[in-house]
Motif scaffolding. Structure first.
Motif, PDB file in Angstrom:
ATOM      1  N   LYS A  43      55.877  39.766  70.018  1.00  0.00           N
ATOM      2  CA  LYS A  43      55.155  39.158  68.889  1.00  0.00           C
ATOM      3  C   LYS A  43      53.901  38.501  69.424  1.00  0.00           C
ATOM      4  O   LYS A  43      53.979  37.710  70.369  1.00  0.00           O
ATOM      5  CB  LYS A  43      56.015  38.067  68.214  1.00  0.00           C
ATOM      6  N   LYS A  44      52.763  38.820  68.793  1.00  0.00           N
ATOM      7  CA  LYS A  44      51.510  38.182  69.210  1.00  0.00           C
ATOM      8  C   LYS A  44      51.374  36.890  68.405  1.00  0.00           C
ATOM      9  O   LYS A  44      50.655  36.848  67.399  1.00  0.00           O
ATOM     10  CB  LYS A  44      50.364  39.150  68.914  1.00  0.00           C
ATOM     11  N   LEU A  45      52.086  35.855  68.851  1.00  0.00           N
ATOM     12  CA  LEU A  45      52.153  34.621  68.054  1.00  0.00           C
ATOM     13  C   LEU A  45      50.878  33.795  68.148  1.00  0.00           C
ATOM     14  O   LEU A  45      50.537  33.042  67.240  1.00  0.00           O
ATOM     15  CB  LEU A  45      53.291  33.729  68.577  1.00  0.00           C
TER      16      LEU A  45
ATOM     17  N   VAL B 254      57.158  24.915  64.060  1.00  0.00           N
ATOM     18  CA  VAL B 254      55.902  25.407  64.656  1.00  0.00           C
ATOM     19  C   VAL B 254      55.889  26.938  64.576  1.00  0.00           C
ATOM     20  O   VAL B 254      56.929  27.583  64.601  1.00  0.00           O
ATOM     21  CB  VAL B 254      55.710  24.973  66.140  1.00  0.00           C
ATOM     22  N   LYS B 255      54.663  27.471  64.491  1.00  0.00           N
ATOM     23  CA  LYS B 255      54.539  28.941  64.364  1.00  0.00           C
ATOM     24  C   LYS B 255      54.051  29.579  65.666  1.00  0.00           C
ATOM     25  O   LYS B 255      54.191  30.769  65.864  1.00  0.00           O
ATOM     26  CB  LYS B 255      53.536  29.258  63.249  1.00  0.00           C
ATOM     27  N   ARG B 256      53.406  28.741  66.468  1.00  0.00           N
ATOM     28  CA  ARG B 256      52.793  29.289  67.696  1.00  0.00           C
ATOM     29  C   ARG B 256      53.415  28.644  68.930  1.00  0.00           C
ATOM     30  O   ARG B 256      54.165  27.683  68.818  1.00  0.00           O
ATOM     31  CB  ARG B 256      51.289  28.998  67.689  1.00  0.00           C
ATOM     32  N   LEU B 257      53.013  29.148  70.103  1.00  0.00           N
ATOM     33  CA  LEU B 257      53.424  28.511  71.370  1.00  0.00           C
ATOM     34  C   LEU B 257      52.510  27.301  71.557  1.00  0.00           C
ATOM     35  O   LEU B 257      51.291  27.406  71.383  1.00  0.00           O
ATOM     36  CB  LEU B 257      53.252  29.498  72.524  1.00  0.00           C
ATOM     37  N   ILE B 258      53.107  26.169  71.890  1.00  0.00           N
ATOM     38  CA  ILE B 258      52.328  24.926  71.974  1.00  0.00           C
ATOM     39  C   ILE B 258      52.391  24.386  73.400  1.00  0.00           C
ATOM     40  O   ILE B 258      53.482  24.123  73.921  1.00  0.00           O
ATOM     41  CB  ILE B 258      52.896  23.844  71.008  1.00  0.00           C
ATOM     42  N   TYR B 259      51.208  24.243  74.026  1.00  0.00           N
ATOM     43  CA  TYR B 259      51.134  23.793  75.420  1.00  0.00           C
ATOM     44  C   TYR B 259      50.318  22.499  75.503  1.00  0.00           C
ATOM     45  O   TYR B 259      49.353  22.336  74.754  1.00  0.00           O
ATOM     46  CB  TYR B 259      50.387  24.818  76.285  1.00  0.00           C
TER      47      TYR B 259
ATOM     48  N   VAL C 123      56.439  34.905  78.142  1.00  0.00           N
ATOM     49  CA  VAL C 123      55.137  34.833  77.466  1.00  0.00           C
ATOM     50  C   VAL C 123      54.188  35.902  78.026  1.00  0.00           C
ATOM     51  O   VAL C 123      54.095  36.086  79.240  1.00  0.00           O
ATOM     52  CB  VAL C 123      54.515  33.425  77.647  1.00  0.00           C
ATOM     53  N   ILE C 124      53.490  36.576  77.118  1.00  0.00           N
ATOM     54  CA  ILE C 124      52.395  37.467  77.514  1.00  0.00           C
ATOM     55  C   ILE C 124      51.160  36.571  77.571  1.00  0.00           C
ATOM     56  O   ILE C 124      50.620  36.166  76.539  1.00  0.00           O
ATOM     57  CB  ILE C 124      52.186  38.601  76.483  1.00  0.00           C
ATOM     58  N   HIS C 125      50.774  36.193  78.781  1.00  0.00           N
ATOM     59  CA  HIS C 125      49.643  35.271  78.932  1.00  0.00           C
ATOM     60  C   HIS C 125      48.321  35.996  78.696  1.00  0.00           C
ATOM     61  O   HIS C 125      48.231  37.213  78.839  1.00  0.00           O
ATOM     62  CB  HIS C 125      49.662  34.651  80.335  1.00  0.00           C
TER      63      HIS C 125
ATOM     64  N   PRO D  17      44.467  33.483  70.694  1.00  0.00           N
ATOM     65  CA  PRO D  17      45.185  34.380  69.786  1.00  0.00           C
ATOM     66  C   PRO D  17      45.878  35.545  70.474  1.00  0.00           C
ATOM     67  O   PRO D  17      46.799  36.137  69.902  1.00  0.00           O
ATOM     68  CB  PRO D  17      44.086  34.887  68.840  1.00  0.00           C
ATOM     69  N   SER D  18      45.480  35.879  71.710  1.00  0.00           N
ATOM     70  CA  SER D  18      46.103  37.067  72.336  1.00  0.00           C
ATOM     71  C   SER D  18      47.343  36.716  73.169  1.00  0.00           C
ATOM     72  O   SER D  18      47.901  37.585  73.846  1.00  0.00           O
ATOM     73  CB  SER D  18      45.086  37.821  73.197  1.00  0.00           C
ATOM     74  N   THR D  19      47.769  35.459  73.123  1.00  0.00           N
ATOM     75  CA  THR D  19      49.024  35.106  73.807  1.00  0.00           C
ATOM     76  C   THR D  19      50.199  35.505  72.910  1.00  0.00           C
ATOM     77  O   THR D  19      50.118  35.371  71.689  1.00  0.00           O
ATOM     78  CB  THR D  19      49.067  33.586  74.082  1.00  0.00           C
ATOM     79  N   GLY D  20      51.275  35.990  73.533  1.00  0.00           N
ATOM     80  CA  GLY D  20      52.430  36.411  72.727  1.00  0.00           C
ATOM     81  C   GLY D  20      53.722  36.281  73.508  1.00  0.00           C
ATOM     82  O   GLY D  20      53.752  35.675  74.585  1.00  0.00           O
TER      83      GLY D  20
END
Ligand SMILES: Cc1cc2nc3c(=O)[nH]c(=O)nc-3n(C[C@H](O)[C@H](O)[C@H](O)COP(=O)(O)OP(=O)(O)OC[C@H]3O[C@@H](n4cnc5c(N)ncnc54)[C@H](O)[C@@H]3O)c2cc1C
Length: 383
Positions: A92-94, A252-257, A56-58, A148-151
């Motif tokens: 990918k900037k998911l 899911v489309k995004r990373l979910i935490y 992950v790009i945090h 939004p800038s996590t990828g």
């Protein structure tokens, strides 16, 4: 160029460890009028923590204000997207959602937003339950924080890029070379190296950069540092992953935490997607005494329970053990979060030794920013 096994040879800069951090530093420092070596004990680069992570790009949300983790993560996030764009490195900037499961957790979302904004993370936005349902219809929660800038990034391609840039600049990356001894000499350090089956040799280097990941404390000790006094002794903290099959990856489309635990050792078991769209859960956190990457299938129950709260579509049978990584942590069990240590050790009587200790997450994201930071330390030494 001379080969590192030519024993009388001297180098200007020697980097121990060809993980993403050592390679990023080599790429930054390599240029034709300097001799730069990278010594790696394994057969190839990136065989340890740099290939056992979430990819992950945090964005820089969680880390204490003013910490190196906060500064280098935010800078690294920007630099990585620039680099990936220019060099065609897969990413990918998911975007990511930190989901509050209960009303009590929504206060923490506000705190995280304020902390992240203070650190410079961009575009953070609190979203309501109905907005969450619109964005991610299959995720359950009462509110969320959108980053939004996590990828995600292809970390192998990133390391390949750094290794190629280092070599283009004239650096030599030498594999199957384990550093087994360090001695302070007048003009720098004598480095003793064990080559697989070929015995030992040694050479002198002016500057020594310790990027040895899970062994960085042992390497600092080789240089004569009392690692308990310096606070450098690592605690290994294992993180396991389970894949999610059953065709659920499209849900899911995004990373979910989840909302992280207070004083937590990780970010909570979360959902990551890789560049092929595969879904996985992890990593959990367990302090361990030794390096063993086996995944304990008995942990499936706790993965299932943590994930089910946010992702009701997940069934027990969807989960399969995948892989594990080990965090090189300075934070021991029950202790407060600790920052990265990146420093020139002149004040310990070891000028020209730059130690990087405790480079856990967000080390991958921060790697290009760490490289710039170390380059500034190096320039000060050469000045
Ligand atoms: C479970 C987990 C999830 C993570 N998720 C993320 C994430 O999503 N995003 C993020 O930004 N970061 C993440 N991280 C952190 C990131 O993976 C690390 O910060 C980064 O990979 C560290 O790179 P490194 O080069 O410092 O260490 P390493 O990759 O461990 O490289 C160190 C190298 O030094 C070599 N070495 C050691 N001793 C010697 C010696 N004596 N002689 C020669 N060579 C030696 C080793 O063989 C190794 O190749 C995660 C980490 C873990 C464990």
């Amino acid at each position: 160029m001379k080969n590192i096994s030519e024993m009388k040879f001297k180098s200007d800069i020697t980097i121990i460890g060809a993980g993403v951090v050592g390679l990023a530093i080599a790429a930054q420092l390599a240029h034709r009028d300097r001799v730069v070596f990278v010594l790696e004990k394994n057969e190839r680069f990136g065989q340890e923590t740099s290939s056992r992570h979430s990819g992950v790009i945090h964005s820089g949300i969680y880390y204490p204000a003013g910490s190196l983790k906060a500064k280098l993560c935010v800078e690294g996030n920007r630099l990585l997207y620039e680099l990936c764009g220019k060099r065609g490195i897969g990413h990918k900037k998911l975007g990511k959602l930190i989901v509050a499961a209960t009303d009590a957790e929504t206060g923490q979302l506000q705190e995280l937003k304020a902390k992240g904004q203070g650190n410079g993370a961009t575009g953070l936005k609190l979203i309501s339950r109905s907005e969450l349902k619109e964005m991610e219809p299959n995720v359950e929660g009462v509110a969320a924080l959108l980053s939004p800038s996590t990828g995600i990034i292809d970390s192998h391609a990133l390391m390949e890029h750094f290794a190629a840039r280092a070599k283009d600049g004239g650096a030599e990356i030498a594999y199957r070379k384990k550093v087994v001894g360090l001695e302070k000499v007048s003009a720098g350090y004598k480095v003793a190296v064990e080559e697989n089956d070929k015995g030992k040799f040694s050479f002198d280097t002016r500057i020594l950069i310790n990027c040895a990941g899970l062994q960085c404390d042992k390497v600092a000790e080789l240089a004569g540092i009392d690692i308990d006094r310096a606070g450098y002794r690592l605690h290994y903290c294992k993180g396991e992953y389970f894949t999610v099959g059953g065709g659920k990856n499209r849900l899911v489309k995004r990373l979910i935490y989840p909302v992280p635990e207070v004083k937590g050792t990780g970010l909570g078991v979360h959902v990551t997607l890789d560049l092929e769209g595969r879904m996985r859960l992890g990593p959990n956190t367990q302090y361990v005494d030794s390096i063993d990457y086996a995944v304990d299938s008995r942990h499936k129950d706790s993965f299932y329970k943590s994930a089910k709260r946010m992702l009701p579509f997940i069934e027990y049978a969807d989960l399969e053990p995948e892989m594990a990584g080990i965090r090189p942590k300075l934070q021991g069990p029950g202790e407060d979060v600790k920052d990265f240590v990146i420093r020139d050790e002149s004040d310990k009587g070891l000028p020209g030794l730059i130690n990087l200790i405790g480079i856990e997450s967000p080390g991958l994201t921060s790697s290009p920013a760490i490289a710039r930071y170390v380059a500034r330390l190096v320039e000060n030494i050469f000045r």
